[in-house]
Design a protein around this motif. Structure first.
Motif, PDB file in Angstrom:
ATOM      1  N   PHE A  14      51.985  34.060 -29.467  1.00  0.00           N
ATOM      2  CA  PHE A  14      53.339  33.868 -29.979  1.00  0.00           C
ATOM      3  C   PHE A  14      54.172  32.889 -29.159  1.00  0.00           C
ATOM      4  O   PHE A  14      55.286  32.542 -29.557  1.00  0.00           O
ATOM      5  CB  PHE A  14      54.025  35.225 -30.173  1.00  0.00           C
ATOM      6  CG  PHE A  14      53.290  36.039 -31.205  1.00  0.00           C
ATOM      7  CD1 PHE A  14      53.392  35.722 -32.547  1.00  0.00           C
ATOM      8  CD2 PHE A  14      52.438  37.058 -30.823  1.00  0.00           C
ATOM      9  CE1 PHE A  14      52.676  36.432 -33.508  1.00  0.00           C
ATOM     10  CE2 PHE A  14      51.725  37.770 -31.773  1.00  0.00           C
ATOM     11  CZ  PHE A  14      51.842  37.459 -33.121  1.00  0.00           C
ATOM     12  N   LEU A  15      53.620  32.393 -28.050  1.00  0.00           N
ATOM     13  CA  LEU A  15      54.270  31.284 -27.342  1.00  0.00           C
ATOM     14  C   LEU A  15      54.338  30.047 -28.227  1.00  0.00           C
ATOM     15  O   LEU A  15      55.149  29.160 -27.998  1.00  0.00           O
ATOM     16  CB  LEU A  15      53.526  30.954 -26.045  1.00  0.00           C
ATOM     17  CG  LEU A  15      53.652  31.957 -24.916  1.00  0.00           C
ATOM     18  CD1 LEU A  15      52.743  31.558 -23.755  1.00  0.00           C
ATOM     19  CD2 LEU A  15      55.093  32.074 -24.458  1.00  0.00           C
ATOM     20  N   THR A  16      53.492  30.010 -29.236  1.00  0.00           N
ATOM     21  CA  THR A  16      53.508  28.877 -30.151  1.00  0.00           C
ATOM     22  C   THR A  16      54.859  28.745 -30.862  1.00  0.00           C
ATOM     23  O   THR A  16      55.213  27.667 -31.327  1.00  0.00           O
ATOM     24  CB  THR A  16      52.342  28.962 -31.163  1.00  0.00           C
ATOM     25  OG1 THR A  16      52.180  27.698 -31.788  1.00  0.00           O
ATOM     26  CG2 THR A  16      52.555  30.041 -32.202  1.00  0.00           C
ATOM     27  N   ALA A  17      55.621  29.821 -30.903  1.00  0.00           N
ATOM     28  CA  ALA A  17      56.959  29.766 -31.504  1.00  0.00           C
ATOM     29  C   ALA A  17      57.891  28.860 -30.701  1.00  0.00           C
ATOM     30  O   ALA A  17      58.892  28.371 -31.231  1.00  0.00           O
ATOM     31  CB  ALA A  17      57.555  31.167 -31.608  1.00  0.00           C
ATOM     32  N   LEU A  18      57.557  28.611 -29.443  1.00  0.00           N
ATOM     33  CA  LEU A  18      58.388  27.759 -28.580  1.00  0.00           C
ATOM     34  C   LEU A  18      58.076  26.278 -28.747  1.00  0.00           C
ATOM     35  O   LEU A  18      58.691  25.443 -28.097  1.00  0.00           O
ATOM     36  CB  LEU A  18      58.188  28.154 -27.115  1.00  0.00           C
ATOM     37  CG  LEU A  18      58.506  29.595 -26.750  1.00  0.00           C
ATOM     38  CD1 LEU A  18      58.122  29.873 -25.312  1.00  0.00           C
ATOM     39  CD2 LEU A  18      59.977  29.898 -27.000  1.00  0.00           C
ATOM     40  N   SER A  19      57.119  25.966 -29.600  1.00  0.00           N
ATOM     41  CA  SER A  19      56.655  24.593 -29.742  1.00  0.00           C
ATOM     42  C   SER A  19      56.703  24.141 -31.196  1.00  0.00           C
ATOM     43  O   SER A  19      56.421  24.929 -32.102  1.00  0.00           O
ATOM     44  CB  SER A  19      55.212  24.502 -29.235  1.00  0.00           C
ATOM     45  OG  SER A  19      54.669  23.246 -29.504  1.00  0.00           O
ATOM     46  N   PRO A  20      56.989  22.860 -31.415  1.00  0.00           N
ATOM     47  CA  PRO A  20      56.928  22.341 -32.785  1.00  0.00           C
ATOM     48  C   PRO A  20      55.488  22.078 -33.241  1.00  0.00           C
ATOM     49  O   PRO A  20      55.246  21.867 -34.425  1.00  0.00           O
ATOM     50  CB  PRO A  20      57.711  21.028 -32.698  1.00  0.00           C
ATOM     51  CG  PRO A  20      57.578  20.599 -31.275  1.00  0.00           C
ATOM     52  CD  PRO A  20      57.510  21.873 -30.474  1.00  0.00           C
ATOM     53  N   GLN A  21      54.536  22.126 -32.309  1.00  0.00           N
ATOM     54  CA  GLN A  21      53.136  21.883 -32.664  1.00  0.00           C
ATOM     55  C   GLN A  21      52.540  23.093 -33.371  1.00  0.00           C
ATOM     56  O   GLN A  21      52.965  24.228 -33.149  1.00  0.00           O
ATOM     57  CB  GLN A  21      52.322  21.589 -31.403  1.00  0.00           C
ATOM     58  CG  GLN A  21      52.662  20.272 -30.748  1.00  0.00           C
ATOM     59  CD  GLN A  21      51.692  19.966 -29.631  1.00  0.00           C
ATOM     60  OE1 GLN A  21      50.487  20.042 -29.818  1.00  0.00           O
ATOM     61  NE2 GLN A  21      52.220  19.637 -28.464  1.00  0.00           N
ATOM     62  N   PRO A  22      51.525  22.849 -34.193  1.00  0.00           N
ATOM     63  CA  PRO A  22      50.841  23.979 -34.818  1.00  0.00           C
ATOM     64  C   PRO A  22      50.022  24.740 -33.776  1.00  0.00           C
ATOM     65  O   PRO A  22      49.736  24.188 -32.721  1.00  0.00           O
ATOM     66  CB  PRO A  22      49.924  23.307 -35.849  1.00  0.00           C
ATOM     67  CG  PRO A  22      49.782  21.896 -35.433  1.00  0.00           C
ATOM     68  CD  PRO A  22      50.993  21.559 -34.613  1.00  0.00           C
ATOM     69  N   PRO A  23      49.678  25.963 -34.073  1.00  0.00           N
ATOM     70  CA  PRO A  23      49.911  26.711 -35.294  1.00  0.00           C
ATOM     71  C   PRO A  23      51.296  27.355 -35.308  1.00  0.00           C
ATOM     72  O   PRO A  23      51.892  27.559 -34.242  1.00  0.00           O
ATOM     73  CB  PRO A  23      48.829  27.780 -35.254  1.00  0.00           C
ATOM     74  CG  PRO A  23      48.602  28.027 -33.800  1.00  0.00           C
ATOM     75  CD  PRO A  23      48.811  26.691 -33.133  1.00  0.00           C
ATOM     76  N   ALA A  24      51.756  27.684 -36.467  1.00  0.00           N
ATOM     77  CA  ALA A  24      53.037  28.393 -36.591  1.00  0.00           C
ATOM     78  C   ALA A  24      52.852  29.823 -36.090  1.00  0.00           C
ATOM     79  O   ALA A  24      51.768  30.398 -36.205  1.00  0.00           O
ATOM     80  CB  ALA A  24      53.495  28.401 -38.047  1.00  0.00           C
ATOM     81  N   ALA A  25      53.897  30.382 -35.538  1.00  0.00           N
ATOM     82  CA  ALA A  25      53.835  31.743 -34.992  1.00  0.00           C
ATOM     83  C   ALA A  25      53.541  32.782 -36.071  1.00  0.00           C
ATOM     84  O   ALA A  25      53.050  33.870 -35.769  1.00  0.00           O
ATOM     85  CB  ALA A  25      55.129  32.081 -34.264  1.00  0.00           C
ATOM     86  N   ASP A  26      53.810  32.456 -37.321  1.00  0.00           N
ATOM     87  CA  ASP A  26      53.538  33.406 -38.409  1.00  0.00           C
ATOM     88  C   ASP A  26      52.216  33.119 -39.132  1.00  0.00           C
ATOM     89  O   ASP A  26      51.954  33.671 -40.197  1.00  0.00           O
ATOM     90  CB  ASP A  26      54.702  33.447 -39.399  1.00  0.00           C
ATOM     91  CG  ASP A  26      54.925  32.127 -40.117  1.00  0.00           C
ATOM     92  OD1 ASP A  26      54.283  31.112 -39.753  1.00  0.00           O
ATOM     93  OD2 ASP A  26      55.755  32.105 -41.043  1.00  0.00           O
ATOM     94  N   ASN A  27      51.370  32.283 -38.550  1.00  0.00           N
ATOM     95  CA  ASN A  27      50.063  31.977 -39.129  1.00  0.00           C
ATOM     96  C   ASN A  27      49.110  33.110 -38.734  1.00  0.00           C
ATOM     97  O   ASN A  27      48.514  33.098 -37.665  1.00  0.00           O
ATOM     98  CB  ASN A  27      49.574  30.622 -38.608  1.00  0.00           C
ATOM     99  CG  ASN A  27      48.268  30.181 -39.225  1.00  0.00           C
ATOM    100  OD1 ASN A  27      47.439  30.996 -39.599  1.00  0.00           O
ATOM    101  ND2 ASN A  27      48.080  28.874 -39.306  1.00  0.00           N
ATOM    102  N   ILE A  28      48.985  34.078 -39.620  1.00  0.00           N
ATOM    103  CA  ILE A  28      48.185  35.279 -39.334  1.00  0.00           C
ATOM    104  C   ILE A  28      46.721  34.926 -39.079  1.00  0.00           C
ATOM    105  O   ILE A  28      46.102  35.478 -38.163  1.00  0.00           O
ATOM    106  CB  ILE A  28      48.299  36.306 -40.491  1.00  0.00           C
ATOM    107  CG1 ILE A  28      49.746  36.753 -40.686  1.00  0.00           C
ATOM    108  CG2 ILE A  28      47.380  37.499 -40.254  1.00  0.00           C
ATOM    109  CD1 ILE A  28      50.365  37.411 -39.478  1.00  0.00           C
ATOM    110  N   ASN A  29      46.171  34.006 -39.870  1.00  0.00           N
ATOM    111  CA  ASN A  29      44.772  33.629 -39.659  1.00  0.00           C
ATOM    112  C   ASN A  29      44.574  33.000 -38.283  1.00  0.00           C
ATOM    113  O   ASN A  29      43.589  33.282 -37.607  1.00  0.00           O
ATOM    114  CB  ASN A  29      44.285  32.687 -40.756  1.00  0.00           C
ATOM    115  CG  ASN A  29      44.078  33.411 -42.064  1.00  0.00           C
ATOM    116  OD1 ASN A  29      43.849  34.614 -42.101  1.00  0.00           O
ATOM    117  ND2 ASN A  29      44.160  32.679 -43.153  1.00  0.00           N
ATOM    118  N   ALA A  30      45.507  32.149 -37.867  1.00  0.00           N
ATOM    119  CA  ALA A  30      45.412  31.539 -36.539  1.00  0.00           C
ATOM    120  C   ALA A  30      45.464  32.620 -35.465  1.00  0.00           C
ATOM    121  O   ALA A  30      44.705  32.570 -34.493  1.00  0.00           O
ATOM    122  CB  ALA A  30      46.532  30.519 -36.329  1.00  0.00           C
TER     123      ALA A  30
END
Length: 139
Positions: A100-116
């Motif tokens: 969920f640190l991905t939520a801090l970044s504009p890069q993929p994956p999105a924080a809500d990408n369940i498959n990721a």
């Protein structure tokens, strides 16, 4: 010293396995969980390092190294350093949470990408299993 060299090798091997799993996922599904392995744009100061691709790899392997060394020596306090299941459990839960640190970044994956998140978490479970097996076998 010999033990630490083995732990370094273990972290590098397990880090490569983690990369390969997520690269295969990216290749076959297009899911971008792999990208998160090398993303450090949410960390002040180091997010300015270039070339980004090189420091992305360094970031990934340093993270693997620090986590393996730290967990091994923490577990050693309680004489649990050879319990493979603990490594798999810690890295599965930790990896799943760190996604969920991905939520801090504009890069993929999105924080809500369940498959990721699923791919990422399962790949970290394998990472933990590899770490545990190699520690049990080599140390």
């Amino acid at each position: 010293m010999k033990q630490n060299l083995k732990l370094i090798a273990i972290s590098l091997i397990a880090g490569l396995v983690l990369m390969l799993i997520l690269a295969i996922v990216l290749f076959f599904t297009g899911n971008p969980a792999y990208i998160l392995l090398f993303n450090f744009d949410y960390i002040p100061v180091i997010n300015t390092l270039e070339p980004v691709w090189l420091f992305g790899y360094i970031f990934h392997f340093v993270t693997c190294l620090v986590s393996v060394l730290a967990l091994f020596y923490i577990l050693k306090i309680w004489h649990l350093e050879k319990k493979m299941a603990i490594y798999a459990l810690v890295y599965t839960i930790g990896g799943g949470a760190l996604f969920f640190l991905t939520a801090l970044s504009p890069q993929p994956p999105a924080a809500d990408n369940i498959n990721a998140w699923i791919y990422w978490t399962l790949a970290h479970a394998v990472f933990g299993y590899v770490v545990g097996v190699l520690i049990k076998k080599w140390l």
